[in-house]
Design an enzyme around this catalytic site. Sequence first.
Site, PDB file in Angstrom:
ATOM      1  N   GLU A   1      -0.976   5.868  -8.495  1.00 45.77           N
ATOM      2  CA  GLU A   1      -1.860   6.792  -7.879  1.00 45.77           C
ATOM      3  C   GLU A   1      -1.595   8.220  -8.483  1.00 45.77           C
ATOM      4  O   GLU A   1      -0.574   8.754  -8.932  1.00 45.77           O
ATOM      5  CB  GLU A   1      -1.428   7.232  -6.380  1.00 45.77           C
ATOM      6  CG  GLU A   1      -2.483   8.194  -6.005  1.00 45.77           C
ATOM      7  CD  GLU A   1      -2.213   7.989  -4.165  1.00 45.77           C
ATOM      8  OE1 GLU A   1      -2.424   7.005  -3.708  1.00 45.77           O
ATOM      9  OE2 GLU A   1      -2.277   9.181  -3.750  1.00 45.77           O
TER      10      GLU A   1
ATOM     11  N   ASP B   1       0.829  -1.263   0.050  1.00 44.67           N
ATOM     12  CA  ASP B   1       0.088   0.048   0.255  1.00 44.67           C
ATOM     13  C   ASP B   1       0.877   1.174   0.113  1.00 44.67           C
ATOM     14  O   ASP B   1       1.689   1.335   0.948  1.00 44.67           O
ATOM     15  CB  ASP B   1      -0.971  -0.009   1.412  1.00 44.67           C
ATOM     16  CG  ASP B   1      -1.950   1.075   1.127  1.00 44.67           C
ATOM     17  OD1 ASP B   1      -2.463   1.464   0.260  1.00 44.67           O
ATOM     18  OD2 ASP B   1      -2.188   1.615   2.435  1.00 44.67           O
ATOM     19  N   HIS B   2       0.633   2.215  -0.892  1.00 47.53           N
ATOM     20  CA  HIS B   2       1.601   3.458  -0.998  1.00 47.53           C
ATOM     21  C   HIS B   2       2.931   3.001  -0.979  1.00 47.53           C
ATOM     22  O   HIS B   2       3.784   3.900  -0.381  1.00 47.53           O
ATOM     23  CB  HIS B   2       0.990   4.350   0.250  1.00 47.53           C
ATOM     24  CG  HIS B   2      -0.216   4.866   0.122  1.00 47.53           C
ATOM     25  ND1 HIS B   2      -0.574   5.927  -0.703  1.00 47.53           N
ATOM     26  CD2 HIS B   2      -1.514   4.690   0.886  1.00 47.53           C
ATOM     27  CE1 HIS B   2      -2.087   6.190  -0.898  1.00 47.53           C
ATOM     28  NE2 HIS B   2      -2.387   5.392   0.059  1.00 47.53           N
TER      29      HIS B   2
ATOM     30  N   HIS C   1      -9.329   5.306  -1.890  1.00 51.03           N
ATOM     31  CA  HIS C   1      -8.564   5.140  -0.582  1.00 51.03           C
ATOM     32  C   HIS C   1      -9.476   5.852   0.524  1.00 51.03           C
ATOM     33  O   HIS C   1     -10.448   6.467  -0.016  1.00 51.03           O
ATOM     34  CB  HIS C   1      -7.224   5.724  -0.724  1.00 51.03           C
ATOM     35  CG  HIS C   1      -6.342   4.911  -1.426  1.00 51.03           C
ATOM     36  ND1 HIS C   1      -5.210   4.568  -0.798  1.00 51.03           N
ATOM     37  CD2 HIS C   1      -6.111   4.648  -2.685  1.00 51.03           C
ATOM     38  CE1 HIS C   1      -4.422   3.707  -1.712  1.00 51.03           C
ATOM     39  NE2 HIS C   1      -4.995   3.763  -2.648  1.00 51.03           N
ATOM     40  N   GLY C   2      -9.052   5.643   1.707  1.00 50.52           N
ATOM     41  CA  GLY C   2      -9.880   6.298   2.840  1.00 50.52           C
ATOM     42  C   GLY C   2     -11.205   5.618   2.910  1.00 50.52           C
ATOM     43  O   GLY C   2     -12.228   6.438   3.338  1.00 50.52           O
TER      44      GLY C   2
ATOM     45  N   ASP D   1       3.072   4.401  -5.282  1.00 47.93           N
ATOM     46  CA  ASP D   1       2.265   5.964  -5.187  1.00 47.93           C
ATOM     47  C   ASP D   1       3.383   7.014  -5.578  1.00 47.93           C
ATOM     48  O   ASP D   1       4.136   7.278  -4.919  1.00 47.93           O
ATOM     49  CB  ASP D   1       1.955   6.159  -3.656  1.00 47.93           C
ATOM     50  CG  ASP D   1       1.243   7.334  -3.543  1.00 47.93           C
ATOM     51  OD1 ASP D   1       1.285   8.223  -4.169  1.00 47.93           O
ATOM     52  OD2 ASP D   1       0.908   7.698  -2.329  1.00 47.93           O
TER      53      ASP D   1
ATOM     54  N   ASN E   1      -8.393   0.823   6.700  1.00 47.03           N
ATOM     55  CA  ASN E   1      -7.254   0.941   7.576  1.00 47.03           C
ATOM     56  C   ASN E   1      -7.823   1.380   8.915  1.00 47.03           C
ATOM     57  O   ASN E   1      -7.815   0.512   9.798  1.00 47.03           O
ATOM     58  CB  ASN E   1      -6.026   1.501   7.238  1.00 47.03           C
ATOM     59  CG  ASN E   1      -5.018   1.203   7.987  1.00 47.03           C
ATOM     60  OD1 ASN E   1      -4.961   0.549   8.936  1.00 47.03           O
ATOM     61  ND2 ASN E   1      -4.070   2.608   8.093  1.00 47.03           N
ATOM     62  N   THR E   2      -8.185   2.557   9.117  1.00 46.85           N
ATOM     63  CA  THR E   2      -8.316   3.239  10.284  1.00 46.85           C
ATOM     64  C   THR E   2      -9.499   2.683  11.148  1.00 46.85           C
ATOM     65  O   THR E   2      -9.424   2.519  12.411  1.00 46.85           O
ATOM     66  CB  THR E   2      -8.472   4.848  10.177  1.00 46.85           C
ATOM     67  OG1 THR E   2      -7.510   5.318   9.283  1.00 46.85           O
ATOM     68  CG2 THR E   2      -8.706   5.571  11.351  1.00 46.85           C
TER      69      THR E   2
ATOM     70  N   ASN F   1     -10.073   0.909   0.272  1.00 42.53           N
ATOM     71  CA  ASN F   1      -9.137   0.635   1.168  1.00 42.53           C
ATOM     72  C   ASN F   1      -9.724   0.944   2.448  1.00 42.53           C
ATOM     73  O   ASN F   1     -10.218   2.031   2.526  1.00 42.53           O
ATOM     74  CB  ASN F   1      -7.835   1.455   0.793  1.00 42.53           C
ATOM     75  CG  ASN F   1      -7.146   0.765  -0.388  1.00 42.53           C
ATOM     76  OD1 ASN F   1      -7.699   0.079  -1.202  1.00 42.53           O
ATOM     77  ND2 ASN F   1      -6.005   1.713  -0.680  1.00 42.53           N
TER      78      ASN F   1
END
Length: 287
Positions: free
Chosen positions: A135, A84-85, A207-208, A105, A231-232, A229
Amino acid sequence: MLVSAKEMLKKAYDGKYSVGQFNINNLEWTKAILQTAQELNSPVILGVSEGAGKYMGGYKTIVGMTNGMIEYYKITVPVCLHLDHGSYQGALDCIDAGFSSVMYDGSHEPIEQNIANTKKLAELCAEKGISLEAEVGSIGGEEDGVVGTGEHADPDECKLIADLGITMLAAGIGNIHGAYPADWRGLSFDTLAKIKGKIGDMPLVLHGGTGIPEKMIAEAISLGVAKINVNTECQWAFQKATRAYIESGKDLQGKGFDPRKLLAPGFEAIKASVKEKMELFGSVNKA
Ligand code: 13P
């Protein structure tokens, strides 16, 4: 066996749903995500940031752990292991270590540099049969210490990058990693539609995914987003459950404490978060 994201995203794009990318941070995270995917018969992408890669003992350790779990827990749904990134070097290292997918990225680089690096990686990934995400337009918020402001990608630049032979494109459309601020103006579907108009039938990546409202998720999927995506969300769920367990005082006295017990509530909380997102993204029973 790990698979590239290519086929699962094509199916998702054609079927108008999204495959979730869930970032992993340790063994419990990985196990929770794999088992939930299997229980729901959903394809899944495990995301690894460069920071998480270092934390978990390097990319080869992660490849070994994931392959071992796929075998041990008899996971039969498609599983993609994805950087990722990534930086350019990080992408090379993950390809070398046996990842089945990488993101480069280059959104923080000048577009010429982003194009040059993406092109070289597209050739290498094609040779190895692994998928590549690129990206354009940085995603807002902070990830692994990199702070972005939530740009709207330039559709012409998206076309330049999409034409390099990548599998999927992440384009900034006002999305932000982590919590969305109260004055957030939402996703720019206008930008998304323009990008799709330029790049045609290439799966787009959003993302986010933690804080995007359900309606916006549905609209994004209708406009070609096939990978989202997260994650948080899992970090919050893990923290909340672990804190509640510690505050309950259970099993923390006496003969010492058992890390397996301490991590169990967080493990279950991640499973619940992943299930909720897979249902929202429409990937259940799509394996
Ligand atoms: P969130 O942390 O907002 O879920 O975003 C994750 C992400 O986009 C990882 O690349």
